[in-house]
Write a protein that holds these residues in place. Structure first.
Motif, PDB file in Angstrom:
ATOM      1  N   HIS A   1       0.897  -1.218  -0.023  1.00 16.57           N
ATOM      2  CA  HIS A   1       0.067  -0.075   0.330  1.00 16.57           C
ATOM      3  C   HIS A   1       0.848   1.277   0.147  1.00 16.57           C
ATOM      4  O   HIS A   1       0.834   2.117  -0.864  1.00 16.57           O
TER       5      HIS A   1
ATOM      6  N   TYR B   1       4.245  -1.790   6.027  1.00 17.58           N
ATOM      7  CA  TYR B   1       2.937  -1.771   5.334  1.00 17.58           C
ATOM      8  C   TYR B   1       2.826   0.054   5.655  1.00 17.58           C
ATOM      9  O   TYR B   1       3.805   0.576   5.834  1.00 17.58           O
ATOM     10  N   GLN B   2       1.759   0.247   4.999  1.00 14.18           N
ATOM     11  CA  GLN B   2       1.451   1.751   5.053  1.00 14.18           C
ATOM     12  C   GLN B   2       1.525   2.546   6.336  1.00 14.18           C
ATOM     13  O   GLN B   2       1.420   1.729   7.377  1.00 14.18           O
TER      14      GLN B   2
ATOM     15  N   GLY C   1       4.468  -3.853  10.694  1.00 14.94           N
ATOM     16  CA  GLY C   1       2.948  -3.748  10.752  1.00 14.94           C
ATOM     17  C   GLY C   1       2.660  -2.205  10.374  1.00 14.94           C
ATOM     18  O   GLY C   1       3.440  -1.309  10.691  1.00 14.94           O
ATOM     19  N   VAL C   2       1.367  -2.450   9.743  1.00 13.29           N
ATOM     20  CA  VAL C   2       0.807  -0.876   9.625  1.00 13.29           C
ATOM     21  C   VAL C   2       0.958   0.192  10.664  1.00 13.29           C
ATOM     22  O   VAL C   2       0.671  -0.262  11.691  1.00 13.29           O
TER      23      VAL C   2
ATOM     24  N   GLY D   1       4.134  -5.403  15.709  1.00 10.17           N
ATOM     25  CA  GLY D   1       2.745  -5.250  15.193  1.00 10.17           C
ATOM     26  C   GLY D   1       2.217  -3.748  14.883  1.00 10.17           C
ATOM     27  O   GLY D   1       3.070  -2.776  15.100  1.00 10.17           O
ATOM     28  N   GLY D   2       1.091  -3.933  14.090  1.00 10.65           N
ATOM     29  CA  GLY D   2       0.634  -2.634  13.617  1.00 10.65           C
ATOM     30  C   GLY D   2       0.516  -1.748  14.648  1.00 10.65           C
ATOM     31  O   GLY D   2      -0.117  -2.244  15.870  1.00 10.65           O
TER      32      GLY D   2
ATOM     33  N   THR E   1       8.583 -11.108  18.232  1.00  9.68           N
ATOM     34  CA  THR E   1       7.222 -10.218  17.805  1.00  9.68           C
ATOM     35  C   THR E   1       7.321  -9.202  18.990  1.00  9.68           C
ATOM     36  O   THR E   1       7.093  -9.245  20.076  1.00  9.68           O
TER      37      THR E   1
ATOM     38  N   VAL F   1       4.943  -5.719  20.209  1.00 14.78           N
ATOM     39  CA  VAL F   1       3.838  -5.065  19.890  1.00 14.78           C
ATOM     40  C   VAL F   1       3.602  -3.949  21.184  1.00 14.78           C
ATOM     41  O   VAL F   1       3.992  -4.149  22.274  1.00 14.78           O
TER      42      VAL F   1
HETATM   43  C1  LIG Z   1       2.232  -8.451  15.356  1.00 18.56           C
HETATM   44  C2  LIG Z   1       1.622  -9.677  14.380  1.00 18.56           C
HETATM   45  C3  LIG Z   1       2.571  -9.786  13.443  1.00 18.56           C
HETATM   46  C4  LIG Z   1       1.588 -10.734  15.474  1.00 18.56           C
HETATM   47  O1  LIG Z   1       0.878 -11.645  14.606  1.00 18.56           O
HETATM   48  P1  LIG Z   1       1.020 -13.300  15.363  1.00 18.56           P
HETATM   49  O2  LIG Z   1       2.234 -13.710  15.332  1.00 18.56           O
HETATM   50  O3  LIG Z   1      -0.168 -14.081  14.762  1.00 18.56           O
HETATM   51  O4  LIG Z   1       0.347 -13.173  17.020  1.00 18.56           O
HETATM   52  P2  LIG Z   1      -0.754 -13.279  17.603  1.00 18.56           P
HETATM   53  O5  LIG Z   1      -1.903 -12.522  16.690  1.00 18.56           O
HETATM   54  O6  LIG Z   1      -0.990 -14.474  18.243  1.00 18.56           O
HETATM   55  O7  LIG Z   1      -0.632 -12.047  18.848  1.00 18.56           O
HETATM   56  C5  LIG Z   1       0.162 -12.311  19.963  1.00 18.56           C
HETATM   57  C6  LIG Z   1      -0.249 -11.242  21.057  1.00 18.56           C
HETATM   58  O8  LIG Z   1       0.061  -9.874  20.678  1.00 18.56           O
HETATM   59  C7  LIG Z   1      -1.134  -9.131  20.555  1.00 18.56           C
HETATM   60  N1  LIG Z   1      -0.935  -8.426  19.403  1.00 18.56           N
HETATM   61  C8  LIG Z   1      -0.782  -8.779  18.021  1.00 18.56           C
HETATM   62  N2  LIG Z   1      -0.954  -7.787  17.034  1.00 18.56           N
HETATM   63  C9  LIG Z   1      -0.847  -6.473  18.116  1.00 18.56           C
HETATM   64  C10 LIG Z   1      -0.731  -5.340  17.722  1.00 18.56           C
HETATM   65  N3  LIG Z   1      -0.734  -4.711  16.558  1.00 18.56           N
HETATM   66  N4  LIG Z   1      -0.935  -4.431  18.922  1.00 18.56           N
HETATM   67  C11 LIG Z   1      -0.960  -4.829  20.102  1.00 18.56           C
HETATM   68  N5  LIG Z   1      -0.917  -5.960  20.411  1.00 18.56           N
HETATM   69  C12 LIG Z   1      -0.947  -6.870  19.189  1.00 18.56           C
HETATM   70  C13 LIG Z   1      -2.166 -10.193  20.483  1.00 18.56           C
HETATM   71  O9  LIG Z   1      -3.573  -9.513  21.053  1.00 18.56           O
HETATM   72  C14 LIG Z   1      -1.697 -11.375  21.311  1.00 18.56           C
HETATM   73  O10 LIG Z   1      -1.800 -10.887  22.602  1.00 18.56           O
HETATM   74  P3  LIG Z   1      -2.639 -12.039  23.683  1.00 18.56           P
HETATM   75  O11 LIG Z   1      -1.452 -13.046  23.583  1.00 18.56           O
HETATM   76  O12 LIG Z   1      -2.394 -11.432  24.937  1.00 18.56           O
HETATM   77  O13 LIG Z   1      -3.749 -12.526  23.569  1.00 18.56           O
HETATM   78  C15 LIG Z   1       0.432  -9.455  13.905  1.00 18.56           C
HETATM   79  O14 LIG Z   1      -0.621  -9.260  14.989  1.00 18.56           O
HETATM   80  C16 LIG Z   1       0.443  -7.797  13.081  1.00 18.56           C
HETATM   81  O15 LIG Z   1       0.248  -6.808  13.879  1.00 18.56           O
HETATM   82  N6  LIG Z   1       0.745  -7.860  12.066  1.00 18.56           N
HETATM   83  C17 LIG Z   1       0.603  -6.671  10.957  1.00 18.56           C
HETATM   84  C18 LIG Z   1      -0.160  -6.857   9.931  1.00 18.56           C
HETATM   85  C19 LIG Z   1      -0.359  -5.554   8.957  1.00 18.56           C
HETATM   86  O16 LIG Z   1       0.230  -4.608   9.297  1.00 18.56           O
HETATM   87  N7  LIG Z   1      -1.172  -5.509   8.279  1.00 18.56           N
HETATM   88  C20 LIG Z   1      -1.753  -4.433   7.513  1.00 18.56           C
HETATM   89  C21 LIG Z   1      -2.481  -5.137   6.271  1.00 18.56           C
HETATM   90  S1  LIG Z   1      -3.115  -3.890   5.267  1.00 18.56           S
END
Ligand SMILES: CC(C)(COP(=O)(O)OP(=O)(O)OC[C@H]1O[C@@H](n2cnc3c(N)ncnc32)[C@H](O)[C@@H]1OP(=O)(O)O)[C@@H](O)C(=O)NCCC(=O)NCCS
Length: 197
Positions: free
Chosen positions: A91, A110-111, A136-137, A154-155, A168, A170
């Motif tokens: 994006h 990401y964006q 992440g975003v 994490g986003g 990871t 966040v």
């Molecule tokens: C960080 C990330 C990679 C983790 O994914 P994952 O390895 O599958 O991990 P999980 O989803 O199991 O999350 C692990 C823990 O972190 C937390 N968490 C995940 N992403 C988070 C975020 N961005 N902000 C705050 N907490 C976050 C979850 O709630 C979970 O907490 P818990 O164990 O207390 O329930 C993913 O959540 C993320 O943010 N990816 C970015 C994607 C993106 O930017 N997409 C844009 C598309 S346009």
């Protein structure tokens, strides 16, 4: 890392960037789709040439061209930023990559991601990303910190400290929630806060 010296290096890196978009975006419908329609791809292609001009010592023009690149794509990459092969900006709008940022091979952002500085001094003040890092975003990675290989940010996170490899991170400020595939439990004071809320 991000150190293209010849035009062969530039074209080879662009080929890897194209493959990265095809591999990492399930919405990509083929090379023509990416070449025509992906601002993140346009921005990194332009940056590869702008960076080569910058390294050649040409004044002013690289900076002006990076501004044109920003105008056209919404992605701001300083001409000095060193970016490895296979870089994918999905994006892209609002991405900022600062002057002394370094990005390893096969990274994805990401964006609205910022790889920014926290200091007004002229030295190294932007982050270094290892290989295979995903940001992440909307995440802000700030200061002369290192994000290890295969790390995920994490986003919406704000990262102001080093993140180890295979971790990871966040949150604001970002905390490690996973390392080497194993969940990392929160510090006791954070557990108290969740209990109070
Ligand atoms: C960080 C990330 C990679 C983790 O994914 P994952 O390895 O599958 O991990 P999980 O989803 O199991 O999350 C692990 C823990 O972190 C937390 N968490 C995940 N992403 C988070 C975020 N961005 N902000 C705050 N907490 C976050 C979850 O709630 C979970 O907490 P818990 O164990 O207390 O329930 C993913 O959540 C993320 O943010 N990816 C970015 C994607 C993106 O930017 N997409 C844009 C598309 S346009």
């Amino acid at each position: 890392m991000g150190n293209a010296r010849t035009m062969d290096d530039v074209f080879s890196a662009i080929g890897a960037d194209l493959r990265a978009a095809l591999d990492r975006d399930p919405a990509a419908r083929g090379a023509a789709d990416v070449i025509l329609s992906y601002p993140g791809f346009h921005a990194i292609v332009a940056h590869r040439f702008i960076h080569a001009l910058h390294r050649s010592g040409l004044p002013l023009l690289p900076r002006w061209l990076s501004n044109v690149n920003r105008f056209l794509t919404g992605i701001e990459i300083h001409p000095n930023a060193r970016i490895g092969r296979g870089f994918f900006i999905d994006h892209g709008m609002g991405v900022v990559i600062g002057e002394t940022a370094e990005v390893g091979d096969n990274c994805t952002i990401y964006q609205s991601v910022t790889l920014g500085g926290t200091s007004l001094s002229r030295g190294k003040r932007h982050p270094t990303l290892g290989n295979n890092v995903t940001v992440g975003v909307g995440a802000a990675v700030l200061g002369n910190i290192t994000i290890g290989d295969n790390a995920k940010i994490g986003g919406g996170s704000v990262v102001v400290r080093d993140v180890p490899a295979n971790a990871t991170a966040v949150g604001v400020p970002a905390k490690i929630v996973m390392k080497d595939g194993v969940a990392v439990s929160a510090a006791p004071e954070e557990e108290t806060w969740s209990w109070v809320i």
